[in-house]
Motif scaffolding. Structure first.
Motif, PDB file in Angstrom:
ATOM      1  N   ARG A  43       0.819  -1.309  -0.047  1.00 11.90           N
ATOM      2  CA  ARG A  43       0.115  -0.014  -0.024  1.00 11.90           C
ATOM      3  C   ARG A  43       0.753   1.194  -0.095  1.00 11.90           C
ATOM      4  NH1 ARG A  43      -3.991  -1.441   4.887  1.00 11.90           N
ATOM      5  NH2 ARG A  43      -1.905  -2.238   5.647  1.00 11.90           N
ATOM      6  N   VAL A  44       2.034   1.368   0.597  1.00  9.37           N
ATOM      7  CA  VAL A  44       2.875   2.447   0.740  1.00  9.37           C
ATOM      8  C   VAL A  44       3.393   2.682  -0.746  1.00  9.37           C
ATOM      9  CG1 VAL A  44       4.944   3.179   1.576  1.00  9.37           C
ATOM     10  CG2 VAL A  44       3.751   1.445   2.956  1.00  9.37           C
ATOM     11  N   ILE A  45       3.590   1.764  -1.520  1.00 10.80           N
ATOM     12  CA  ILE A  45       3.895   1.888  -2.907  1.00 10.80           C
ATOM     13  C   ILE A  45       2.896   2.227  -3.825  1.00 10.80           C
ATOM     14  CG2 ILE A  45       4.914   0.607  -4.957  1.00 10.80           C
ATOM     15  CD1 ILE A  45       6.274  -1.358  -3.122  1.00 10.80           C
ATOM     16  N   TYR A  46       1.737   1.967  -3.588  1.00 10.36           N
ATOM     17  CA  TYR A  46       0.654   2.235  -4.526  1.00 10.36           C
ATOM     18  C   TYR A  46       0.222   3.630  -4.005  1.00 10.36           C
ATOM     19  CZ  TYR A  46      -4.473   2.789  -5.398  1.00 10.36           C
ATOM     20  OH  TYR A  46      -5.437   3.304  -5.722  1.00 10.36           O
ATOM     21  N   ILE A  47       0.200   4.165  -2.741  1.00  7.14           N
ATOM     22  CA  ILE A  47      -0.376   5.391  -2.453  1.00  7.14           C
ATOM     23  C   ILE A  47       0.599   6.522  -3.009  1.00  7.14           C
ATOM     24  CG2 ILE A  47      -0.337   6.920  -0.407  1.00  7.14           C
ATOM     25  CD1 ILE A  47      -2.812   5.204  -0.731  1.00  7.14           C
ATOM     26  N   TYR A  48       1.885   6.349  -2.893  1.00  9.66           N
ATOM     27  CA  TYR A  48       2.739   7.413  -3.425  1.00  9.66           C
ATOM     28  C   TYR A  48       3.033   7.569  -4.937  1.00  9.66           C
ATOM     29  CZ  TYR A  48       3.595   8.826   1.364  1.00  9.66           C
ATOM     30  OH  TYR A  48       3.618   9.303   2.846  1.00  9.66           O
ATOM     31  N   TYR A  49       3.027   6.273  -5.407  1.00 12.53           N
ATOM     32  CA  TYR A  49       3.214   6.258  -6.951  1.00 12.53           C
ATOM     33  C   TYR A  49       2.030   6.797  -7.435  1.00 12.53           C
ATOM     34  CZ  TYR A  49       7.700   3.864  -7.194  1.00 12.53           C
ATOM     35  OH  TYR A  49       8.942   3.417  -7.199  1.00 12.53           O
ATOM     36  N   SER A  50       0.740   6.347  -6.910  1.00 14.66           N
ATOM     37  CA  SER A  50      -0.617   6.975  -7.469  1.00 14.66           C
ATOM     38  C   SER A  50      -0.675   8.470  -7.241  1.00 14.66           C
ATOM     39  CB  SER A  50      -1.793   6.345  -6.746  1.00 14.66           C
ATOM     40  OG  SER A  50      -1.778   5.057  -6.973  1.00 14.66           O
ATOM     41  N   PHE A  51      -0.101   8.921  -6.133  1.00 11.92           N
ATOM     42  CA  PHE A  51      -0.076  10.561  -5.906  1.00 11.92           C
ATOM     43  C   PHE A  51       0.969  11.237  -6.802  1.00 11.92           C
ATOM     44  CE2 PHE A  51       2.763  13.932  -3.888  1.00 11.92           C
ATOM     45  CZ  PHE A  51       1.909  14.713  -4.052  1.00 11.92           C
ATOM     46  N   VAL A  52       2.217  10.691  -7.125  1.00 13.43           N
ATOM     47  CA  VAL A  52       3.094  11.452  -8.163  1.00 13.43           C
ATOM     48  C   VAL A  52       2.502  11.306  -9.218  1.00 13.43           C
ATOM     49  CG1 VAL A  52       5.217  11.185  -9.305  1.00 13.43           C
ATOM     50  CG2 VAL A  52       5.149  10.751  -6.870  1.00 13.43           C
ATOM     51  N   LEU A  53       1.692  10.252  -9.810  1.00 13.93           N
ATOM     52  CA  LEU A  53       0.848  10.403 -11.124  1.00 13.93           C
ATOM     53  C   LEU A  53      -0.051  10.959 -11.239  1.00 13.93           C
ATOM     54  CD1 LEU A  53       0.506   9.053 -13.886  1.00 13.93           C
ATOM     55  CD2 LEU A  53      -1.011   7.095 -12.848  1.00 13.93           C
ATOM     56  N   LEU A  54      -0.933  11.460 -10.128  1.00 19.69           N
ATOM     57  CA  LEU A  54      -1.906  12.258 -10.108  1.00 19.69           C
ATOM     58  C   LEU A  54      -1.368  13.875 -10.237  1.00 19.69           C
ATOM     59  CD1 LEU A  54      -4.932  12.458  -8.013  1.00 19.69           C
ATOM     60  CD2 LEU A  54      -3.736  14.550  -7.956  1.00 19.69           C
ATOM     61  N   PHE A  55      -0.361  13.939  -9.486  1.00 20.08           N
ATOM     62  CA  PHE A  55       0.230  15.217  -9.478  1.00 20.08           C
ATOM     63  C   PHE A  55       0.656  15.887 -10.784  1.00 20.08           C
ATOM     64  CE2 PHE A  55       3.784  18.224  -8.860  1.00 20.08           C
ATOM     65  CZ  PHE A  55       3.549  19.032  -7.920  1.00 20.08           C
ATOM     66  N   LEU A  56       1.365  14.701 -11.569  1.00 17.08           N
ATOM     67  CA  LEU A  56       2.092  15.115 -12.868  1.00 17.08           C
ATOM     68  C   LEU A  56       1.113  15.339 -14.000  1.00 17.08           C
ATOM     69  CD1 LEU A  56       5.078  12.617 -12.828  1.00 17.08           C
ATOM     70  CD2 LEU A  56       5.024  14.852 -12.507  1.00 17.08           C
ATOM     71  N   ILE A  57      -0.313  14.548 -13.571  1.00 13.73           N
ATOM     72  CA  ILE A  57      -1.189  15.039 -14.898  1.00 13.73           C
ATOM     73  C   ILE A  57      -1.884  16.030 -14.495  1.00 13.73           C
ATOM     74  CG2 ILE A  57      -3.515  13.997 -15.357  1.00 13.73           C
ATOM     75  CD1 ILE A  57      -2.829  11.177 -14.770  1.00 13.73           C
ATOM     76  N   VAL A  58      -2.246  16.500 -13.239  1.00  7.47           N
ATOM     77  CA  VAL A  58      -2.944  17.963 -12.928  1.00  7.47           C
ATOM     78  C   VAL A  58      -1.676  19.111 -13.399  1.00  7.47           C
ATOM     79  CG1 VAL A  58      -3.858  19.137 -11.203  1.00  7.47           C
ATOM     80  CG2 VAL A  58      -4.264  16.859 -11.159  1.00  7.47           C
ATOM     81  N   TRP A  59      -0.725  18.748 -13.014  1.00  7.01           N
ATOM     82  CA  TRP A  59       0.597  19.610 -13.239  1.00  7.01           C
ATOM     83  C   TRP A  59       0.624  19.990 -14.842  1.00  7.01           C
ATOM     84  CZ3 TRP A  59       3.652  23.212 -11.115  1.00  7.01           C
ATOM     85  CH2 TRP A  59       4.781  23.593 -11.776  1.00  7.01           C
ATOM     86  N   SER A  60       0.631  18.791 -15.568  1.00 10.42           N
ATOM     87  CA  SER A  60       0.533  18.933 -16.924  1.00 10.42           C
ATOM     88  C   SER A  60      -0.526  19.859 -17.857  1.00 10.42           C
ATOM     89  CB  SER A  60       0.620  17.624 -17.595  1.00 10.42           C
ATOM     90  OG  SER A  60       1.658  16.565 -17.381  1.00 10.42           O
ATOM     91  N   VAL A  61      -1.725  19.452 -17.267  1.00 11.04           N
ATOM     92  CA  VAL A  61      -2.884  20.327 -17.678  1.00 11.04           C
ATOM     93  C   VAL A  61      -2.716  21.782 -17.389  1.00 11.04           C
ATOM     94  CG1 VAL A  61      -5.388  20.543 -17.398  1.00 11.04           C
ATOM     95  CG2 VAL A  61      -4.561  18.486 -17.312  1.00 11.04           C
ATOM     96  N   SER A  62      -2.194  21.862 -16.159  1.00  7.91           N
ATOM     97  CA  SER A  62      -2.059  23.333 -15.801  1.00  7.91           C
ATOM     98  C   SER A  62      -0.866  24.099 -16.345  1.00  7.91           C
ATOM     99  CB  SER A  62      -1.515  23.374 -13.934  1.00  7.91           C
ATOM    100  OG  SER A  62      -1.758  24.815 -13.547  1.00  7.91           O
ATOM    101  N   LEU A  63       0.024  23.238 -16.708  1.00  5.16           N
ATOM    102  CA  LEU A  63       1.299  23.980 -17.330  1.00  5.16           C
ATOM    103  C   LEU A  63       0.941  24.108 -19.036  1.00  5.16           C
ATOM    104  CD1 LEU A  63       4.097  24.964 -16.343  1.00  5.16           C
ATOM    105  CD2 LEU A  63       5.024  22.808 -17.394  1.00  5.16           C
ATOM    106  N   ASP A  64       0.007  23.113 -19.379  1.00  3.42           N
ATOM    107  CA  ASP A  64      -0.403  23.501 -20.825  1.00  3.42           C
ATOM    108  C   ASP A  64      -1.071  24.503 -20.771  1.00  3.42           C
ATOM    109  OD1 ASP A  64      -0.665  22.156 -23.401  1.00  3.42           O
ATOM    110  OD2 ASP A  64      -2.861  21.892 -22.883  1.00  3.42           O
ATOM    111  N   ALA A  65      -2.111  24.871 -20.053  1.00  5.01           N
ATOM    112  CA  ALA A  65      -2.634  26.271 -20.037  1.00  5.01           C
ATOM    113  C   ALA A  65      -1.665  27.552 -20.162  1.00  5.01           C
ATOM    114  CB  ALA A  65      -3.599  26.403 -19.028  1.00  5.01           C
ATOM    115  N   LEU A  66      -0.777  27.343 -19.314  1.00  4.34           N
ATOM    116  CA  LEU A  66       0.377  28.496 -19.466  1.00  4.34           C
ATOM    117  C   LEU A  66       1.204  28.632 -20.655  1.00  4.34           C
ATOM    118  CD1 LEU A  66       2.134  30.443 -17.529  1.00  4.34           C
ATOM    119  CD2 LEU A  66       3.471  28.454 -17.101  1.00  4.34           C
ATOM    120  N   ILE A  67       1.318  27.418 -21.530  1.00  2.00           N
ATOM    121  CA  ILE A  67       2.173  27.642 -22.547  1.00  2.00           C
ATOM    122  C   ILE A  67       1.508  27.968 -23.809  1.00  2.00           C
ATOM    123  CG2 ILE A  67       3.499  26.072 -24.217  1.00  2.00           C
ATOM    124  CD1 ILE A  67       4.356  24.233 -21.674  1.00  2.00           C
ATOM    125  N   PHE A  68       0.145  27.361 -23.932  1.00  2.00           N
ATOM    126  CA  PHE A  68      -0.544  27.907 -25.013  1.00  2.00           C
ATOM    127  C   PHE A  68      -1.636  28.743 -24.834  1.00  2.00           C
ATOM    128  CE2 PHE A  68       0.770  23.253 -25.420  1.00  2.00           C
ATOM    129  CZ  PHE A  68       1.734  23.205 -26.830  1.00  2.00           C
TER     130      PHE A  68
END
Length: 388
Positions: free
Chosen positions: A89-114
């Motif tokens: 569960r330790v691995i699942y929790i933080y690997y899922s968190f990093v994936l969620l972070f990167l997805i939301v970050w990408s959407v947000s940064l995409d708005a900044l670039i374009f």
């Protein structure tokens, strides 16, 4: 026309992320429970869309050095810890968190670039304020209003308090830091009053404390950059006196409830005892035993809870994110001074989280995602030495 459509599309995506996250953490659907699966399915769908878009357009993916180092440490130690204590569960929790972070970050940064990130931030905030108003009205329609532990459409009063608290911080930020033409519009002022009332009615002291400290910080920063410190101090004195007057005259039952809680024991609702009882499960790499028992003996402290469940290093790495963004956003607002609305949202949400985590254990909640979204929208202001 195309630019306007782009602004609206990005803002609607952020709105959906926000609303689905609020529902996944606070609303129980009959026969289904909390719709967290819908939220994560939507995030994955957005992640696939962003991935293929970046392949087609060849757009860059930018991640500040702090996050790169933080995530390497987080992923490495959660992997090692999960293997050592044999709890994946330790691995699942933080690997899922990093994936969620990167997805939301990408959407947000995409708005900044374009797109125009300031326009996206404005539209997103307007949509969220309207969504918050709708959720409040639905709560009044179906659950009425009660003095003690009001919960609205949510499944518990603390959820109502948390929602009202960070939403109040957002609307106050909107009123303070956006252009004067938007400042005195009726809607944000109306929503501010409604959120303040539901925050009080929820009797959630953690949410009250967190939102109060966040608003004090925001008003102090606003007073500093506008050079009106004396007026801000007088405003706070008036606000506190006015609030106490209203409570004493019209909501004296709430004051009696608060006094009863503070007079009972040490006023912490047993949290100090819970913290002490949780310490016995401490292990550097985390404790499966505590993780299994946490639903019954939750320590009501996110810092301690993550350390006990998942280990010292992952727990510290996770909480360094809001602390880092709090420091960075505060410094940059003081330096830039003008057009700092997105930075102010980051400051408000990070300060709310840092206090809230002291007494509750919900991690990936709406203020965290709002902090992340507006960090991406103000990327240049936060991470560049000069505002571009």
């Amino acid at each position: 026309m195309n630019n306007t459509f782009g602004y609206v599309k990005k803002s609607i995506i952020f709105l959906l992320i926000y609303v689905l996250n609020v529902a996944s953490n606070n609303i129980s659907l009959p026969g289904y429970g909390r719709p967290s699966g819908i939220f994560y399915a939507f995030i994955l769908l957005i992640g696939v869309y962003i991935f293929f878009k970046k392949i087609v357009n060849g757009s860059p993916f930018v991640l500040p050095l702090f996050f790169r180092i933080n995530f390497v440490i987080l992923l490495f130690f959660s992997l090692i810890g999960g293997i050592i204590i044999q709890d994946y569960r330790v691995i699942y929790i933080y690997y899922s968190f990093v994936l969620l972070f990167l997805i939301v970050w990408s959407v947000s940064l995409d708005a900044l670039i374009f797109d125009n990130s300031k326009m996206v931030a404005l539209l997103t905030t307007n949509y969220i304020i309207v969504a918050n108003l709708i959720m409040l009205v639905i709560g009044f329609m179906f659950n009425g209003i009660s003095i003690f532990r009001y919960e609205g459409i949510f499944d518990m009063p603390n959820s109502m308090g948390r929602f009202s608290g960070y939403s109040l911080v957002l609307t106050v930020t909107y009123i303070l830091f956006l252009h004067k033409s938007n400042r005195y519009s009726i809607l944000p002022l109306l929503v501010t009053l409604m959120l303040f009332a539901t925050l009080i009615l929820s009797n959630s002291r953690t949410a009250m404390l967190s939102s109060f400290i966040a608003i004090v910080i925001l008003v102090s920063v606003y007073a500093k950059i506008k050079r009106i410190k004396g007026k801000a101090f007088l405003f706070f004195l008036f606000f506190i006196a006015f609030t106490l007057f209203l409570l004493n005259i019209y909501f004296y039952e709430i004051l009696e409830i608060f006094m009863f809680k503070f007079n009972r024991g040490d006023g912490s609702s047993g949290r100090f005892d819970l913290w002490e009882s949780g310490i016995q499960y401490f292990n550097f790499f985390g404790s499966s035993e505590y993780n299994n028992l946490s639903s019954r003996i939750d320590v009501h402290n996110n810092y301690l809870s993550q350390v006990l469940k998942y280990g010292v290093v992952p727990g510290i790495a996770f909480h360094l994110i809001p602390l880092f963004l709090f420091i960075k956003s505060y410094k940059r607002i003081i330096q830039i001074k003008n057009n700092v609305f997105s930075l102010a949202v980051v400051l408000g949400m990070s300060s709310f989280l840092l206090v809230y985590y002291l007494f509750e254990t919900s991690s990936i909640i709406a203020p965290f995602l709002l902090m992340l979204i507006y960090t991406g929208l103000s990327y240049k202001d936060i991470f560049f030495k000069r505002s571009l």
